[in-house]
Design an enzyme around this catalytic site. Sequence first.
Site, PDB file in Angstrom:
ATOM      1  N   SER A   1      -7.128   0.699   9.782  1.00 15.61           N
ATOM      2  CA  SER A   1      -7.647  -0.502   9.120  1.00 15.61           C
ATOM      3  C   SER A   1      -9.122  -0.621   9.483  1.00 15.61           C
ATOM      4  CB  SER A   1      -6.908  -1.732   9.637  1.00 15.61           C
ATOM      5  OG  SER A   1      -7.572  -2.918   9.270  1.00 15.61           O
TER       6      SER A   1
ATOM      7  N   TYR B   1      -3.424  -6.834  16.673  1.00 15.88           N
ATOM      8  CA  TYR B   1      -3.534  -6.003  15.463  1.00 15.88           C
ATOM      9  C   TYR B   1      -4.781  -5.119  15.552  1.00 15.88           C
ATOM     10  CZ  TYR B   1      -3.817  -4.699  10.532  1.00 15.88           C
ATOM     11  OH  TYR B   1      -3.890  -3.985   9.354  1.00 15.88           O
TER      12      TYR B   1
ATOM     13  N   THR C   1      -1.560  -7.716  -0.707  1.00 20.40           N
ATOM     14  CA  THR C   1      -0.165  -7.316  -0.455  1.00 20.40           C
ATOM     15  C   THR C   1       0.532  -8.478   0.242  1.00 20.40           C
ATOM     16  OG1 THR C   1      -0.575  -6.465   1.759  1.00 20.40           O
ATOM     17  CG2 THR C   1      -0.846  -4.893  -0.044  1.00 20.40           C
TER      18      THR C   1
ATOM     19  N   LEU D   1       0.825  -1.214   0.000  1.00 22.12           N
ATOM     20  CA  LEU D   1       0.000   0.000   0.000  1.00 22.12           C
ATOM     21  C   LEU D   1       0.857   1.261   0.000  1.00 22.12           C
ATOM     22  CD1 LEU D   1      -2.818   1.317   0.264  1.00 22.12           C
ATOM     23  CD2 LEU D   1      -2.605   1.050   2.750  1.00 22.12           C
TER      24      LEU D   1
ATOM     25  N   ILE E   1      -6.371  -6.127   1.397  1.00 21.42           N
ATOM     26  CA  ILE E   1      -5.658  -5.707   0.173  1.00 21.42           C
ATOM     27  C   ILE E   1      -4.693  -6.819  -0.237  1.00 21.42           C
ATOM     28  CG2 ILE E   1      -4.385  -3.802  -0.891  1.00 21.42           C
ATOM     29  CD1 ILE E   1      -4.666  -2.266   1.763  1.00 21.42           C
TER      30      ILE E   1
ATOM     31  N   LYS F   1      -4.877  -0.961  15.612  1.00 21.18           N
ATOM     32  CA  LYS F   1      -5.531  -0.136  14.599  1.00 21.18           C
ATOM     33  C   LYS F   1      -6.631   0.736  15.204  1.00 21.18           C
ATOM     34  CE  LYS F   1      -2.892  -1.160  11.227  1.00 21.18           C
ATOM     35  NZ  LYS F   1      -2.040  -0.128  10.619  1.00 21.18           N
TER      36      LYS F   1
HETATM   37  N1  LIG Z   1      -2.957  -5.598   3.472  1.00 21.01           N
HETATM   38  C1  LIG Z   1      -4.108  -5.407   4.075  1.00 21.01           C
HETATM   39  O1  LIG Z   1      -5.069  -6.166   3.915  1.00 21.01           O
HETATM   40  C2  LIG Z   1      -4.302  -4.220   4.968  1.00 21.01           C
HETATM   41  C3  LIG Z   1      -5.583  -3.902   5.390  1.00 21.01           C
HETATM   42  C4  LIG Z   1      -5.774  -2.819   6.224  1.00 21.01           C
HETATM   43  C5  LIG Z   1      -4.700  -2.042   6.635  1.00 21.01           C
HETATM   44  N2  LIG Z   1      -3.461  -2.372   6.203  1.00 21.01           N
HETATM   45  C6  LIG Z   1      -2.368  -1.528   6.686  1.00 21.01           C
HETATM   46  O2  LIG Z   1      -1.704  -0.954   5.586  1.00 21.01           O
HETATM   47  C7  LIG Z   1      -0.339  -0.708   5.921  1.00 21.01           C
HETATM   48  C8  LIG Z   1       0.561  -1.273   4.833  1.00 21.01           C
HETATM   49  O3  LIG Z   1       0.378  -2.668   4.790  1.00 21.01           O
HETATM   50  P1  LIG Z   1       0.694  -3.581   3.519  1.00 21.01           P
HETATM   51  O4  LIG Z   1      -0.455  -4.464   3.353  1.00 21.01           O
HETATM   52  O5  LIG Z   1       1.155  -2.752   2.384  1.00 21.01           O
HETATM   53  O6  LIG Z   1       1.872  -4.444   4.132  1.00 21.01           O
HETATM   54  P2  LIG Z   1       3.315  -4.819   3.588  1.00 21.01           P
HETATM   55  O7  LIG Z   1       3.841  -5.808   4.559  1.00 21.01           O
HETATM   56  O8  LIG Z   1       3.285  -5.147   2.157  1.00 21.01           O
HETATM   57  O9  LIG Z   1       4.119  -3.433   3.748  1.00 21.01           O
HETATM   58  C9  LIG Z   1       4.458  -2.917   4.999  1.00 21.01           C
HETATM   59  C10 LIG Z   1       5.731  -2.091   4.845  1.00 21.01           C
HETATM   60  O10 LIG Z   1       6.048  -1.549   6.135  1.00 21.01           O
HETATM   61  C11 LIG Z   1       7.418  -1.775   6.379  1.00 21.01           C
HETATM   62  N3  LIG Z   1       7.663  -1.868   7.826  1.00 21.01           N
HETATM   63  C12 LIG Z   1       7.249  -2.838   8.682  1.00 21.01           C
HETATM   64  N4  LIG Z   1       7.715  -2.595   9.911  1.00 21.01           N
HETATM   65  C13 LIG Z   1       8.432  -1.449   9.839  1.00 21.01           C
HETATM   66  C14 LIG Z   1       9.173  -0.692  10.779  1.00 21.01           C
HETATM   67  N5  LIG Z   1       9.281  -1.066  12.056  1.00 21.01           N
HETATM   68  N6  LIG Z   1       9.786   0.434  10.366  1.00 21.01           N
HETATM   69  C15 LIG Z   1       9.714   0.818   9.059  1.00 21.01           C
HETATM   70  N7  LIG Z   1       9.036   0.143   8.132  1.00 21.01           N
HETATM   71  C16 LIG Z   1       8.399  -0.986   8.514  1.00 21.01           C
HETATM   72  C17 LIG Z   1       7.763  -3.085   5.678  1.00 21.01           C
HETATM   73  O11 LIG Z   1       9.145  -3.235   5.466  1.00 21.01           O
HETATM   74  C18 LIG Z   1       6.937  -2.927   4.411  1.00 21.01           C
HETATM   75  O12 LIG Z   1       7.647  -2.254   3.404  1.00 21.01           O
HETATM   76  C19 LIG Z   1      -0.125  -1.332   7.305  1.00 21.01           C
HETATM   77  O13 LIG Z   1      -0.220  -0.337   8.296  1.00 21.01           O
HETATM   78  C20 LIG Z   1      -1.292  -2.306   7.422  1.00 21.01           C
HETATM   79  O14 LIG Z   1      -1.651  -2.566   8.733  1.00 21.01           O
HETATM   80  C21 LIG Z   1      -3.218  -3.426   5.376  1.00 21.01           C
HETATM   81  O1  LIG Z   2      -3.681 -10.533   8.448  1.00 22.39           O
HETATM   82  C1  LIG Z   2      -4.790  -9.993   7.882  1.00 22.39           C
HETATM   83  C2  LIG Z   2      -4.662  -8.520   7.852  1.00 22.39           C
HETATM   84  O2  LIG Z   2      -4.189  -8.089   6.626  1.00 22.39           O
HETATM   85  C3  LIG Z   2      -5.877  -7.819   8.246  1.00 22.39           C
HETATM   86  O3  LIG Z   2      -6.820  -8.481   8.894  1.00 22.39           O
HETATM   87  C4  LIG Z   2      -6.252  -6.647   7.495  1.00 22.39           C
HETATM   88  O4  LIG Z   2      -5.368  -5.663   7.865  1.00 22.39           O
HETATM   89  C5  LIG Z   2      -7.674  -6.215   7.659  1.00 22.39           C
HETATM   90  O5  LIG Z   2      -7.797  -4.969   8.175  1.00 22.39           O
END
Ligand SMILES: NC(=O)c1ccc[n+]([C@@H]2O[C@H](COP(=O)([O-])OP(=O)(O)OC[C@H]3O[C@@H](n4cnc5c(N)ncnc54)[C@H](O)[C@@H]3O)[C@@H](O)[C@H]2O)c1
Ligand SMILES: OC[C@@H](O)C(O)[C@H](O)CO
Length: 289
Positions: free
Chosen positions: A184, A199, A234, A52, A232, A203
């Site tokens: 989230s 988690y 990812t 993201l 998402i 959030k």
């Molecule tokens: N993927 C989903 O379904 C989803 C849903 C809701 C919210 N989110 C939120 O979106 C954000 C991005 O998630 P994503 O799905 O792209 O995950 P991802 O794992 O692909 O990317 C996360 C990034 O954060 C970096 N990171 C992790 N810990 C870190 C730290 N201590 N310091 C600096 N960088 C750090 C990682 O190296 C990575 O590049 C997160 O906050 C996640 O909680 C994701």
């Molecule tokens: O591990 C699942 C997560 O990606 C998560 O539940 C998501 O962030 C939904 O908000």
Amino acid sequence: MPPYVAYSLLLRGQSVISRNIFKRYTHSVPRTLPCFSLEGKTCVVTGASQGLGSQILAAFVLSGARGAVVDLKLSSANKAVDELKAEAKRAGLTAPEIRGYECDVSSKDGATNTFDQIVKDFGKVDVMVTNAGITGGSPAETYDLDDWKQMLDVNVNGTFMFAQAAGKHMIDNKIKGSIILVSSMSGSIVNRPQKQSAYNVSKAAAGHMMRSLASEWGEHGIRVNALSPGYIQTAANEGDEMEELSKEWVKMIPLHRIATPEEFRGTVVFMASDASSYMTGADIIVDGG
Ligand SMILES: NC(=O)c1ccc[n+]([C@@H]2O[C@H](COP(=O)([O-])OP(=O)(O)OC[C@H]3O[C@@H](n4cnc5c(N)ncnc54)[C@H](O)[C@@H]3O)[C@@H](O)[C@H]2O)c1
Ligand SMILES: OC[C@@H](O)C(O)[C@H](O)CO
């Protein structure tokens, strides 16, 4: 020259001029409102090496911004910078300014030093997105306390430290900036069937942090909002177990699919730009319903 000939030449001249003006201001990019532009803004996104975060920064750069990629490893951050530059070039932008920074957002000195370095390099920060985050879970009754603490350290403390650095910088320099905390849907609902209390709590904390900061910093013209995505595609959702789980999730999502990270580009440009100038303290839920 008879007057009617002069008049018809004048008309023809006018239509040539207006055709040229029209040509100059219409190009292959579809029109949108100027208030969505991020021209001249500096945007910082943590965790922007992939997923993201990298899409958020791409959207900002394509909207005219300069950008900072902050992530755990400099090599990954710089790789993302190269990819972003290549995309910007394909879109016709010449020499966008994007830089990579290595930082663990949960380390106090790391967050302060990195933010200060970004300000030194770019001169100012207008938009801060705290996107870096970790996922994972375990049944609550046996949740390992160290894992619980690590989740809060990155998702809550790391979010606060970057928001705090940005807020202070904006207040001191009278910048009416936009701060976006990535929360989230898990901050307001409890996902099923996976067990992920830490988690969810992290959030929910990010959501209420956003409301508190919006309330405190509104008098400085600083807007603070949260982006709350649903599932998402990812790295956070990759692997066999996640694939099985996602079959269950899709049944519960009204749009019947998981989002791609690219689908958040429009929302974040809206949140970062003047297009949302009267929006603060809002939790923008983008979760397929
Ligand atoms: N993927 C989903 O379904 C989803 C849903 C809701 C919210 N989110 C939120 O979106 C954000 C991005 O998630 P994503 O799905 O792209 O995950 P991802 O794992 O692909 O990317 C996360 C990034 O954060 C970096 N990171 C992790 N810990 C870190 C730290 N201590 N310091 C600096 N960088 C750090 C990682 O190296 C990575 O590049 C997160 O906050 C996640 O909680 C994701
Ligand atoms: O591990 C699942 C997560 O990606 C998560 O539940 C998501 O962030 C939904 O908000």
